[in-house]
Design a protein around this motif. Structure first.
Motif, PDB file in Angstrom:
ATOM      1  N   TYR A  47      -4.658   6.907  -6.611  1.00  0.00           N
ATOM      2  CA  TYR A  47      -5.752   6.078  -7.119  1.00  0.00           C
ATOM      3  C   TYR A  47      -6.190   5.069  -6.062  1.00  0.00           C
ATOM      4  CZ  TYR A  47      -8.567   3.245 -10.286  1.00  0.00           C
ATOM      5  OH  TYR A  47      -9.608   2.564 -10.861  1.00  0.00           O
ATOM      6  N   VAL A  48      -5.227   4.427  -5.421  1.00  0.00           N
ATOM      7  CA  VAL A  48      -5.549   3.464  -4.362  1.00  0.00           C
ATOM      8  C   VAL A  48      -6.332   4.145  -3.252  1.00  0.00           C
ATOM      9  CG1 VAL A  48      -4.567   1.997  -2.540  1.00  0.00           C
ATOM     10  CG2 VAL A  48      -3.613   1.925  -4.848  1.00  0.00           C
ATOM     11  N   GLY A  49      -5.939   5.370  -2.906  1.00  0.00           N
ATOM     12  CA  GLY A  49      -6.588   6.100  -1.830  1.00  0.00           C
ATOM     13  C   GLY A  49      -7.865   6.803  -2.221  1.00  0.00           C
ATOM     14  N   GLY A  50      -8.237   6.746  -3.492  1.00  0.00           N
ATOM     15  CA  GLY A  50      -9.492   7.326  -3.936  1.00  0.00           C
ATOM     16  C   GLY A  50      -9.436   8.781  -4.309  1.00  0.00           C
ATOM     17  N   VAL A  51      -8.239   9.396  -4.254  1.00  0.00           N
ATOM     18  CA  VAL A  51      -8.117  10.803  -4.657  1.00  0.00           C
ATOM     19  C   VAL A  51      -8.310  10.938  -6.161  1.00  0.00           C
ATOM     20  CG1 VAL A  51      -6.579  12.806  -4.713  1.00  0.00           C
ATOM     21  CG2 VAL A  51      -6.594  11.296  -2.719  1.00  0.00           C
ATOM     22  N   PHE A 166      -3.446   2.872   1.535  1.00  0.00           N
ATOM     23  CA  PHE A 166      -4.050   1.612   1.978  1.00  0.00           C
ATOM     24  C   PHE A 166      -4.733   1.765   3.337  1.00  0.00           C
ATOM     25  CE2 PHE A 166      -1.153  -0.472  -1.135  1.00  0.00           C
ATOM     26  CZ  PHE A 166      -2.105  -1.240  -1.795  1.00  0.00           C
ATOM     27  N   GLU A 167      -4.106   2.520   4.248  1.00  0.00           N
ATOM     28  CA  GLU A 167      -4.722   2.722   5.566  1.00  0.00           C
ATOM     29  C   GLU A 167      -6.046   3.470   5.434  1.00  0.00           C
ATOM     30  OE1 GLU A 167      -6.167   4.803   8.769  1.00  0.00           O
ATOM     31  OE2 GLU A 167      -4.835   5.961   7.441  1.00  0.00           O
ATOM     32  N   GLN A 168      -6.071   4.490   4.564  1.00  0.00           N
ATOM     33  CA  GLN A 168      -7.290   5.270   4.371  1.00  0.00           C
ATOM     34  C   GLN A 168      -8.390   4.451   3.701  1.00  0.00           C
ATOM     35  OE1 GLN A 168      -7.914   8.302   5.441  1.00  0.00           O
ATOM     36  NE2 GLN A 168      -5.934   9.133   6.003  1.00  0.00           N
ATOM     37  N   GLU A 200       1.855   6.094  12.933  1.00  0.00           N
ATOM     38  CA  GLU A 200       1.484   5.145  13.980  1.00  0.00           C
ATOM     39  C   GLU A 200       0.161   5.521  14.641  1.00  0.00           C
ATOM     40  OE1 GLU A 200       5.145   5.323  16.216  1.00  0.00           O
ATOM     41  OE2 GLU A 200       5.722   3.321  15.493  1.00  0.00           O
ATOM     42  N   GLU A 201      -0.097   6.830  14.754  1.00  0.00           N
ATOM     43  CA  GLU A 201      -1.362   7.278  15.337  1.00  0.00           C
ATOM     44  C   GLU A 201      -2.563   6.848  14.504  1.00  0.00           C
ATOM     45  OE1 GLU A 201      -0.858  11.465  15.717  1.00  0.00           O
ATOM     46  OE2 GLU A 201       0.554  11.299  17.404  1.00  0.00           O
ATOM     47  N   HIS A 202      -2.337   6.561  13.229  1.00  0.00           N
ATOM     48  CA  HIS A 202      -3.415   6.095  12.354  1.00  0.00           C
ATOM     49  C   HIS A 202      -3.474   4.568  12.277  1.00  0.00           C
ATOM     50  CE1 HIS A 202      -3.509  10.320  11.121  1.00  0.00           C
ATOM     51  NE2 HIS A 202      -4.702  10.066  10.630  1.00  0.00           N
ATOM     52  N   LEU A 329       5.666  16.162  -0.731  1.00  0.00           N
ATOM     53  CA  LEU A 329       4.876  15.039  -0.247  1.00  0.00           C
ATOM     54  C   LEU A 329       3.758  15.573   0.637  1.00  0.00           C
ATOM     55  CD1 LEU A 329       4.614  11.888   0.199  1.00  0.00           C
ATOM     56  CD2 LEU A 329       6.075  12.219   2.211  1.00  0.00           C
ATOM     57  N   TYR A 330       2.588  14.946   0.518  1.00  0.00           N
ATOM     58  CA  TYR A 330       1.482  15.226   1.431  1.00  0.00           C
ATOM     59  C   TYR A 330       1.208  13.962   2.226  1.00  0.00           C
ATOM     60  CZ  TYR A 330      -3.094  16.436   3.288  1.00  0.00           C
ATOM     61  OH  TYR A 330      -4.146  16.678   4.132  1.00  0.00           O
ATOM     62  N   LEU A 331       1.246  14.045   3.544  1.00  0.00           N
ATOM     63  CA  LEU A 331       1.056  12.857   4.373  1.00  0.00           C
ATOM     64  C   LEU A 331       0.321  13.230   5.653  1.00  0.00           C
ATOM     65  CD1 LEU A 331       1.843   9.798   4.618  1.00  0.00           C
ATOM     66  CD2 LEU A 331       3.776  10.559   6.006  1.00  0.00           C
ATOM     67  N   TYR A 332      -0.861  12.665   5.820  1.00  0.00           N
ATOM     68  CA  TYR A 332      -1.649  12.853   7.032  1.00  0.00           C
ATOM     69  C   TYR A 332      -1.732  14.314   7.468  1.00  0.00           C
ATOM     70  CZ  TYR A 332      -1.968   7.805   7.563  1.00  0.00           C
ATOM     71  OH  TYR A 332      -2.235   6.470   7.369  1.00  0.00           O
ATOM     72  N   GLY A 333      -2.037  15.177   6.509  1.00  0.00           N
ATOM     73  CA  GLY A 333      -2.240  16.586   6.813  1.00  0.00           C
ATOM     74  C   GLY A 333      -0.998  17.437   6.776  1.00  0.00           C
ATOM     75  N   TYR A 334       0.170  16.811   6.669  1.00  0.00           N
ATOM     76  CA  TYR A 334       1.425  17.564   6.603  1.00  0.00           C
ATOM     77  C   TYR A 334       1.828  17.794   5.149  1.00  0.00           C
ATOM     78  CZ  TYR A 334       2.183  16.881  11.602  1.00  0.00           C
ATOM     79  OH  TYR A 334       2.055  16.903  12.972  1.00  0.00           O
TER      80      TYR A 334
END
Length: 451
Positions: A47-51, A166-168, A200-202, A329-334
């Protein structure tokens, strides 16, 4: 028969539905402290990320549904004590203050868990929030509208999902954890190294091996920074995700528990008091990798255990099969799946293990595209019994964690998995499925060690 159910999130909701579906003549009374039931807290980050666009979609039942099924549902009612000898409970209506007693033939304790709140100076500072129930989620979502610098304390699944969310959504994010790796309970370093780099790359600041020593407030009493032995991190919103503890004060000293307060149940969800059942985050689970008891608060465990309460409330019918603590888990494309122990956690469960780690493509290279799969198999020394597995890829291979989970539950060996029958079709996999290849690597390793 009169059944009282205390608490109604995942386990409680499943128990009530199953009891009434299979035994419509049973009188079921539900007491819940909150003003809602069945909230999927695992969806907060989405929800926070808008999905997820509407938080109301994170509920899968409601008091009206249970009432229509025949239950007496009392929301915002707090059970303050249980008399196991007289088989009665004392209940407070949290709205009116009225206190009354109610008797039972069978009691179902599904009181769940509560976030661990460490005794850190400044812990009660404004905008230092928990993230468990719906009301807390609403506050997190509200603060997200104005927050610019967010600190997440805790690198487990919930914390990591919130970091990305939050980063997204455009925040400056810092992740703090007292351990030296994220997702320490679920994954070994081959996987966490990759994920930490992706985070960290994000632009996320990752502060590991750092325990929080204080939360610091501004002149208005709102959080302005978080201090660790290695530095100070600015924040106008802090989310605590440092784990959960069972919520079992009502039954303390009245039924058998683990040292941490998790209730011990038998194969039919009965406690040491045979008229009291328990399920969900308030309970220890039977952990199949080491054939022992463990505290693993997961919604999947809660739903299964609650359903078994309903199946067995009249008489023991269906045994609990235990758990492997399987998760995804889904995280940054993984796409990430894990089950059972990892090399790091095995000794905690009294297991001596070896492991193999390999990389391979999920389907043949002659196909227009393919993706690399990282995978690890953990097995017991001496028996070759599979006790854990981890898998990760940009391609969705997470269903394979379920396959590995079933292998653990059924006590399969590396040889069993190496040569088990999986289909082959180039659109989907290789002539040898990647799980076959993984287990064959384990067999090769054992052959070499035997020479």
């Amino acid at each position: 028969m009169k059944v009282i159910v205390i608490g109604c999130t995942h386990a409680g909701t499943s128990a009530v539905k199953t009891i009434l579906k299979e035994n419509p003549s049973v009188e079921v009374s539900v007491f819940e402290r909150n003003d809602n039931i069945s909230f999927l807290s695992c969806g907060i980050a989405m929800y926070v990320g808008g999905v997820v666009k509407d938080a109301a979609g994170l509920f899968y039942s409601n008091p009206e549904e249970l009432t229509q099924m025949g239950a007496s549902v009392k929301m915002e009612h707090n059970v303050t004590s249980i008399d196991t000898e007289a088989k009665k409970v004392v209940v407070e209506n949290m709205t009116t203050g009225e206190v009354f007693e109610e008797t039972y033939d069978k009691l179902v304790n599904t009181t769940g868990s509560w976030p661990i709140i460490p005794p850190i100076p400044g812990i009660k500072t404004k905008n230092v929030l928990l993230c468990k129930n719906y009301n807390q989620a609403q506050e997190v979502i509200k603060q997200n509208q104005t927050a610019k610098k967010v600190v997440i304390v805790g690198g487990g699944y919930i914390g990591i999902e919130l970091v990305e969310a939050f980063e997204q959504s455009g925040k400056q994010v810092t992740l703090i954890d007292g351990l030296d790796r994220i997702l320490n309970k679920y994954l070994d370093p081959e996987f966490t190294d990759v994920l930490e780099s992706a985070i960290e790359e994000h632009g996320v600041k990752v502060a590991l091996n750092q325990a929080v020593t204080s939360f610091n407030a501004d002149e208005n009493g709102s959080v302005k920074s978080v201090t660790t032995p290695k530095g100070e991190y600015e924040a106008d919103l802090v989310i605590l995700c440092v784990g959960f503890r069972p919520n079992n004060e009502l039954l303390k000293g009245k039924v058998d528990m683990m040292p941490n307060g998790a209730i011990l149940v038998d194969d039919y969800m009965r406690t040491s008091d045979k008229d009291i059942y328990a399920a969900g985050d308030s309970c220890a689970v039977h952990y199949n990798p080491n054939n022992g008891s463990a505290y693993i608060p997961l919604a999947t465990n809660a739903v299964r255990m609650g359903t078994l309460v309903g199946k067995n409330i009249i008489e023991p019918k269906i045994k609990y099969r235990g758990t492997q603590s399987t998760s995804g888990l889904y995280l940054y494309g993984y796409n990430i799946g894990s089950t059972g122990v990892n090399v790091n956690s095995a000794s905690h469960f009294g297991l001596e293990v070896r492991s193999v780690f390999i990389k391979d493509n999920y389907r043949p290279e002659f196909m227009p595209t393919t993706e690399e799969v990282m995978m690890k198999l953990v097995y017991e020394v001496g028996t070759n019994r599979i006790v854990g597995g981890q898998i990760m890829s940009k391609y969705d291979v997470t269903a394979s964690a379920n396959t590995l989970s079933l292998a653990i539950q059924n006590k399969m060996t590396i040889e069993d998995l190496a040569y088990v029958d999986f289909f082959f079709q180039p659109y989907f996999d290789r002539p040898w499925n990647y799980l076959n290849i993984l287990a064959q690597a384990a067999c090769d390793q054992e052959d070499q060690l035997a020479k």
